[in-house]
Design an enzyme around this catalytic site. Structure first.
Site, short mmCIF file in Angstrom:
data_model
loop_
_atom_site.label_atom_id
_atom_site.label_comp_id
_atom_site.label_asym_id
_atom_site.label_seq_id
_atom_site.Cartn_x
_atom_site.Cartn_y
_atom_site.Cartn_z
N ARG A 136 33.23 46.05 39.89
CA ARG A 136 33.37 44.23 40.34
C ARG A 136 32.02 43.90 39.63
NH1 ARG A 136 36.07 38.99 42.38
NH2 ARG A 136 34.06 37.89 42.76
N THR A 140 30.93 38.65 34.97
CA THR A 140 32.04 38.26 34.95
C THR A 140 33.38 38.51 35.40
OG1 THR A 140 33.08 40.54 34.30
CG2 THR A 140 31.64 39.32 32.97
N ASP A 234 40.16 46.40 54.96
CA ASP A 234 39.06 46.63 54.03
C ASP A 234 39.52 48.68 54.52
OD1 ASP A 234 37.05 48.28 52.45
OD2 ASP A 234 36.43 46.43 51.67
N ASP A 237 35.61 50.56 54.63
CA ASP A 237 35.28 49.86 55.89
C ASP A 237 35.40 50.92 56.80
OD1 ASP A 237 32.75 48.43 54.44
OD2 ASP A 237 33.79 46.61 55.22
N1 URA Z 1 41.20 47.21 49.05
C1 URA Z 1 40.80 47.33 49.98
O1 URA Z 1 40.35 48.46 51.33
N2 URA Z 1 42.26 46.04 51.08
C2 URA Z 1 43.00 45.24 50.17
O2 URA Z 1 43.56 45.03 51.21
C3 URA Z 1 42.92 45.39 48.94
C4 URA Z 1 41.97 46.62 48.11
#
Ligand code: URA
Length: 242
Positions: A136, A140, A234, A237
């Protein structure tokens, strides 16, 4: 954010009656004909239930995600072109089989997509793998290409694009833009992902209507932070750090 109602279904082998099969949430239907969803087998649903569980520890998360990734790669390979190929067996008889036609490569969208590289290597010996880093742009708030390293002859290859989470579709759309700018036609790209959202699929299919998508499961939607729901959190993670 999107509705969160998801279809449920009896899941089990055909020889069991419906009343003998447990009920589970299955993939949300999407009417985009470039999408292949893995068969909603008891095994797949059980594997997904482990990686979705917030209490699953990192070692198990890695092991069971790898199992699903392997299923995705195996299905993805069925979408590659083959030609007739007859071989002679050690007892001197012909076998009319098939051979894969054309070279392939993997391209992972960093960082989570790198988790899918091993599954591809297990199925395709010494496969070449490129990488794309899209993040990201803080100014923007849109996805921005930060880095890429791709095989120099990528335009001559079939590309298996790897990213486990297909949420808004922003990164995948940009990754395919990069591949197309290097001469890879949409028809030769297969996008493999573990969990997709209907809006991600629709956004992507509008931009790249000929790219085929192979996913293990489509969840009903996204939350206000663009996490897939119910999702699994995530992925990067959970796979790499926690
Ligand atoms: N990326 C992730 O790791 N989890 C999500 O729910 C969306 C994007």
């Amino acid at each position: 954010s999107s509705p969160v109602s998801a279809p449920t279904q009896c899941v089990g082998p055909e020889y069991r009656s419906e009343s003998q099969k447990p009920i589970a949430t299955v993939s949300t239907p999407v009417d985009v004909d470039t999408v292949t969803v893995l068969p909603q087998t008891p095994q797949l649903i059980a594997l997904l239930s482990i990686i979705r569980n917030k209490d699953t520890q990192r070692g198990d998360f890695i092991f069971y995600s790898n199992r699903i990734i392997r299923l995705l790669v195996e299905e993805g390979l069925n979408h590659l072109p083959t030609v007739e190929h007859t071989v002679t067996t050690p007892v001197g008889r012909p076998y009319e089989g098939l051979a894969f036609q054309g070279k392939i490569c993997g391209v992972s969208i960093m960082r989570a997509g790198e988790a899918m590289e091993q599954g591809l290597r297990e199925c395709c010996r010494s496969v070449r793998i490129g990488k794309i880093l899209i993040q990201r742009d803080e100014e923007t708030a849109r996805p921005k290409l930060f880095y890429d390293k791709l095989p120099e002859d990528i335009a001559d290859r079939w590309v298996l694009l790897l990213d486990p989470m297909f949420a808004t579709g922003g990164s995948a759309i940009m990754a395919v833009d990069v591949l197309k700018s290097r001469g890879v036609p949409e028809e030769r790209i297969l996008f493999l992902n573990v969990l997709a959202s209907p809006e991600g699929i629709r956004n992507f299919a509008v931009k790249h209507p000929k790219v085929r998508i192979v996913t293990a499961f489509v969840d009903p939607g996204l939350d206000e932070k663009n996490y897939i729901i119910p999702g699994l959190g995530d992925f990067g993670d959970r796979y790499y750090t926690r």
